[in-house]
Write a protein that holds these residues in place. Sequence first.
Motif, PDB file in Angstrom:
ATOM      1  N   ASP A 169       0.872  -1.169   0.000  1.00  0.00           N
ATOM      2  CA  ASP A 169       0.000   0.000   0.000  1.00  0.00           C
ATOM      3  C   ASP A 169       0.916   1.228   0.000  1.00  0.00           C
ATOM      4  O   ASP A 169       1.518   1.570   1.018  1.00  0.00           O
ATOM      5  CB  ASP A 169      -0.906  -0.004   1.232  1.00  0.00           C
TER       6      ASP A 169
ATOM      7  N   SER B 292       0.164   4.173   2.578  1.00  0.00           N
ATOM      8  CA  SER B 292       0.556   3.937   3.971  1.00  0.00           C
ATOM      9  C   SER B 292       2.071   3.841   4.102  1.00  0.00           C
ATOM     10  O   SER B 292       2.637   4.270   5.107  1.00  0.00           O
ATOM     11  CB  SER B 292      -0.118   2.684   4.523  1.00  0.00           C
TER      12      SER B 292
ATOM     13  N   THR C 100       3.246   7.395   4.115  1.00  0.00           N
ATOM     14  CA  THR C 100       2.868   8.006   5.390  1.00  0.00           C
ATOM     15  C   THR C 100       3.815   7.544   6.499  1.00  0.00           C
ATOM     16  O   THR C 100       4.278   8.350   7.306  1.00  0.00           O
ATOM     17  CB  THR C 100       1.419   7.640   5.751  1.00  0.00           C
ATOM     18  N   ASP C 101       4.131   6.251   6.520  1.00  0.00           N
ATOM     19  CA  ASP C 101       5.077   5.729   7.511  1.00  0.00           C
ATOM     20  C   ASP C 101       6.455   6.364   7.338  1.00  0.00           C
ATOM     21  O   ASP C 101       7.116   6.724   8.313  1.00  0.00           O
ATOM     22  CB  ASP C 101       5.198   4.211   7.398  1.00  0.00           C
TER      23      ASP C 101
END
Length: 80
Positions: free
Chosen positions: A66, A69, A72-73
């Motif tokens: 993904d 995500s 974002t991480d």
Amino acid sequence: MNTKLTLNVDKIVIEEAKIYAKENNISLSKLFENYINAISRTSSKTGKASPLVKSLTGIIPDEKIDLNSAYTDYLSKKYS
């Protein structure tokens, strides 16, 4: 072992090849030899991967990621 080869090629193509060879400091014979080597190694008939492709094998994971995500991480770790 080198062997002579006679080819019939359009005059304009020969002149352009000579210019390219001179600009790249390579003989016309070596230019032709390199080209033939390159296309024969990457022939789809053999199904073999080029050295570049072999070196990149395994870099991209097989599983689906993904991307949102993961990004974002990454940002979370970078700015925390």
